[in-house]
Design a protein around this motif. Structure first.
Motif, PDB file in Angstrom:
ATOM      1  N   LYS A 231       8.509   2.177   1.514  1.00 48.69           N
ATOM      2  CA  LYS A 231       8.888   3.463   2.096  1.00 48.69           C
ATOM      3  C   LYS A 231       8.372   4.667   1.319  1.00 48.69           C
ATOM      4  CE  LYS A 231      11.341   2.022   5.626  1.00 48.69           C
ATOM      5  NZ  LYS A 231      10.919   2.314   7.019  1.00 48.69           N
ATOM      6  N   SER A 232       7.909   4.455   0.093  1.00 47.34           N
ATOM      7  CA  SER A 232       7.490   5.598  -0.708  1.00 47.34           C
ATOM      8  C   SER A 232       6.444   5.172  -1.726  1.00 47.34           C
ATOM      9  CB  SER A 232       8.685   6.218  -1.433  1.00 47.34           C
ATOM     10  OG  SER A 232       9.161   5.340  -2.442  1.00 47.34           O
ATOM     11  N   TYR A 233       5.767   6.148  -2.310  1.00 46.90           N
ATOM     12  CA  TYR A 233       4.821   5.873  -3.388  1.00 46.90           C
ATOM     13  C   TYR A 233       5.559   5.219  -4.557  1.00 46.90           C
ATOM     14  CZ  TYR A 233       1.037   8.771  -1.378  1.00 46.90           C
ATOM     15  OH  TYR A 233       0.038   9.279  -0.591  1.00 46.90           O
TER      16      TYR A 233
ATOM     17  N   ALA B 281       0.855  -1.192   0.000  1.00 46.92           N
ATOM     18  CA  ALA B 281       0.000   0.000   0.000  1.00 46.92           C
ATOM     19  C   ALA B 281       0.886   1.235   0.000  1.00 46.92           C
ATOM     20  CB  ALA B 281      -0.904   0.012   1.226  1.00 46.92           C
ATOM     21  N   ILE B 282       0.409   2.280  -0.655  1.00 49.09           N
ATOM     22  CA  ILE B 282       1.165   3.526  -0.612  1.00 49.09           C
ATOM     23  C   ILE B 282       1.258   4.010   0.830  1.00 49.09           C
ATOM     24  CG2 ILE B 282       0.723   4.279  -2.980  1.00 49.09           C
ATOM     25  CD1 ILE B 282      -1.579   6.011  -1.851  1.00 49.09           C
ATOM     26  N   PRO B 283       2.419   4.503   1.235  1.00 50.12           N
ATOM     27  CA  PRO B 283       2.626   4.933   2.633  1.00 50.12           C
ATOM     28  C   PRO B 283       2.115   6.349   2.863  1.00 50.12           C
ATOM     29  CG  PRO B 283       4.656   5.158   1.400  1.00 50.12           C
ATOM     30  CD  PRO B 283       3.658   4.554   0.448  1.00 50.12           C
ATOM     31  N   ASP B 284       0.789   6.489   2.989  1.00 53.18           N
ATOM     32  CA  ASP B 284       0.190   7.819   3.107  1.00 53.18           C
ATOM     33  C   ASP B 284      -0.004   8.261   4.549  1.00 53.18           C
ATOM     34  OD1 ASP B 284      -1.800   6.024   3.702  1.00 53.18           O
ATOM     35  OD2 ASP B 284      -3.320   6.912   2.386  1.00 53.18           O
TER      36      ASP B 284
ATOM     37  N   PHE C 162       3.367  30.758  -3.944  1.00 50.28           N
ATOM     38  CA  PHE C 162       3.766  30.764  -2.537  1.00 50.28           C
ATOM     39  C   PHE C 162       5.227  31.190  -2.382  1.00 50.28           C
ATOM     40  CE2 PHE C 162       0.509  27.423  -3.095  1.00 50.28           C
ATOM     41  CZ  PHE C 162      -0.486  27.959  -2.283  1.00 50.28           C
ATOM     42  N   SER C 163       5.556  31.655  -1.195  1.00 46.96           N
ATOM     43  CA  SER C 163       6.941  32.064  -0.927  1.00 46.96           C
ATOM     44  C   SER C 163       7.859  30.871  -0.720  1.00 46.96           C
ATOM     45  CB  SER C 163       6.986  32.967   0.305  1.00 46.96           C
ATOM     46  OG  SER C 163       6.489  32.286   1.455  1.00 46.96           O
ATOM     47  N   ARG C 164       7.285  29.762  -0.294  1.00 47.78           N
ATOM     48  CA  ARG C 164       8.058  28.517  -0.112  1.00 47.78           C
ATOM     49  C   ARG C 164       7.110  27.346  -0.263  1.00 47.78           C
ATOM     50  NH1 ARG C 164       9.467  25.788   4.881  1.00 47.78           N
ATOM     51  NH2 ARG C 164       8.667  27.618   6.001  1.00 47.78           N
ATOM     52  N   VAL C 165       7.547  26.298  -1.002  1.00 42.03           N
ATOM     53  CA  VAL C 165       6.733  25.105  -1.238  1.00 42.03           C
ATOM     54  C   VAL C 165       7.509  23.877  -0.774  1.00 42.03           C
ATOM     55  CG1 VAL C 165       5.635  23.640  -2.975  1.00 42.03           C
ATOM     56  CG2 VAL C 165       5.535  26.136  -3.207  1.00 42.03           C
ATOM     57  N   GLY C 166       6.840  23.012  -0.012  1.00 45.66           N
ATOM     58  CA  GLY C 166       7.480  21.791   0.465  1.00 45.66           C
ATOM     59  C   GLY C 166       6.639  20.565   0.180  1.00 45.66           C
ATOM     60  N   PHE C 167       7.210  19.394   0.493  1.00 48.77           N
ATOM     61  CA  PHE C 167       6.523  18.104   0.388  1.00 48.77           C
ATOM     62  C   PHE C 167       6.762  17.359   1.696  1.00 48.77           C
ATOM     63  CE2 PHE C 167       7.278  19.367  -3.967  1.00 48.77           C
ATOM     64  CZ  PHE C 167       6.083  19.044  -4.598  1.00 48.77           C
ATOM     65  N   SER C 168       5.716  17.193   2.473  1.00 47.30           N
ATOM     66  CA  SER C 168       5.877  16.600   3.803  1.00 47.30           C
ATOM     67  C   SER C 168       6.185  15.109   3.756  1.00 47.30           C
ATOM     68  CB  SER C 168       4.605  16.816   4.627  1.00 47.30           C
ATOM     69  OG  SER C 168       3.532  16.025   4.110  1.00 47.30           O
ATOM     70  N   GLY C 169       5.673  14.412   2.729  1.00 52.23           N
ATOM     71  CA  GLY C 169       5.864  12.965   2.630  1.00 52.23           C
ATOM     72  C   GLY C 169       4.600  12.176   2.876  1.00 52.23           C
ATOM     73  N   ASP C 170       3.749  12.627   3.793  1.00 53.97           N
ATOM     74  CA  ASP C 170       2.454  11.974   3.992  1.00 53.97           C
ATOM     75  C   ASP C 170       1.485  12.937   4.663  1.00 53.97           C
ATOM     76  OD1 ASP C 170       2.393  11.661   6.928  1.00 53.97           O
ATOM     77  OD2 ASP C 170       3.878  10.082   6.666  1.00 53.97           O
ATOM     78  N   HIS C 171       0.218  12.554   4.695  1.00 53.18           N
ATOM     79  CA  HIS C 171      -0.832  13.457   5.159  1.00 53.18           C
ATOM     80  C   HIS C 171      -0.715  13.788   6.646  1.00 53.18           C
ATOM     81  CE1 HIS C 171      -2.748  13.037   1.286  1.00 53.18           C
ATOM     82  NE2 HIS C 171      -2.729  11.729   1.411  1.00 53.18           N
TER      83      HIS C 171
END
Length: 287
Positions: A63-65, A29-32, A166-175
């Motif tokens: 560990k990841s999608y 399963a995707i690790p969400d 946006f002034s800064r964009v990130g990717f948290s990794g999961d919800h």
């Protein structure tokens, strides 16, 4: 913008673990969400599927999608609980693979845009221009609800890439991490799967004094079970239908609550054409 999805080489490190289950039907399963929660809920699903199909069924975490997609492509797993985008990507890599079931709620999924209250944003019926210049985090780069659909609506509203809004964009990794980062103020705004938000709120992990929902997307198709097209050849004639039946007839409230879903309903590859079209439109998918 053109961003081609790249598969994680790290998934190859799991090869020996998957090989140990060569005669076993394996799913992932995707690790969400938090990995320990996923392990707990999907081990119970494995036990249920074993009892219903008569096959030995094992759940293997990734560990990841990208690792989930790679495992499916390499036949290290034969079934996966994918999001809308990851399912489209996986099926394009494995001829004959098929979406066989989705959650009842996945027919009309949605994303919440959430904001730390210090950002001074109010709940709106549309995406507000007040978002411009704030800091923003998506979930995983391959997430339908945490990246694909929110980015689509941002581009549609502002006619600009997130990096220009946006002034800064990130990717948290999961919800779960998206919620934690916005609640802590590490990011002012984020996009999150609505079911994870509702679960975290019910569990008392969200402080309404610090964080709130400011916008909800229109609905779209999302999570689904996707199975490889060669499972009958490997596990016996009619096995795919046996697995489909087991998923559709899952009635145990404890099992369903762990997703959380009301029930599972039939799904087909065609159901996810809107996801494929959206991914192409913003450069996340190519032929």
């Amino acid at each position: 913008m053109k961003k081609t999805f790249k598969f994680s080489a790290a998934a190859g490190l799991l090869l020996s673990a998957f090989s140990a289950f060569a005669d076993t039907f394996v799913f992932t399963a995707i690790p969400d969400e938090d990995e320990s929660r996923l392990q707990q809920r999907f081990n119970k699903v494995a036990d249920y599927l074993s009892a219903q199909t008569g096959a030995e069924v094992k759940y293997i975490p990734v560990k990841s999608y990208a690792a989930a997609i790679t495992a499916f492509r390499n036949d290290q797993v034969q079934l996966a609980w994918f999001g809308g985008l990851s399912g489209v990507q996986a099926r394009k890599l494995v001829a004959g693979s098929e979406a066989i079931a989705q959650g009842y709620e996945d027919q009309f999924f949605k994303t919440y845009f959430i904001a730390n209250k210090s950002a001074g944003l109010n709940a709106e019926e549309t995406l507000s221009a007040a978002l411009k210049g704030k800091t923003f985090t998506f979930g995983s780069k391959g997430s339908t609800s945490g990246r694909l659909m929110p980015e689509f609506y941002l581009r549609e509203q502002f006619n600009a890439a997130p990096e220009d809004i946006f002034s800064r964009v990130g990717f948290s990794g999961d919800h779960s991490r998206t919620i934690a980062q916005v609640q802590s103020g590490a990011y002012q705004v984020g996009a999150v799967n609505y079911t994870v938000w509702d679960n975290e709120l019910a569990a008392g992990n969200i402080d309404p004094e610090k964080i709130q929902v400011i916008w909800t997307t229109p609905t779209y198709p999302d999570y689904q079970w996707t199975i490889r097209g060669d499972v009958d050849a490997r596990f016996g004639k009619g096995f795919k239908e046996k697995m489909r039946k087991a998923l559709l007839e899952m009635k145990d409230k404890d099992l369903l609550a762990s997703f959380p879903r009301e029930s599972f309903v039939p799904a087909s590859n065609d159901d996810y054409a809107p996801i494929e079209n959206t991914a192409r439109a913003i450069g996340l998918l190519e032929d």
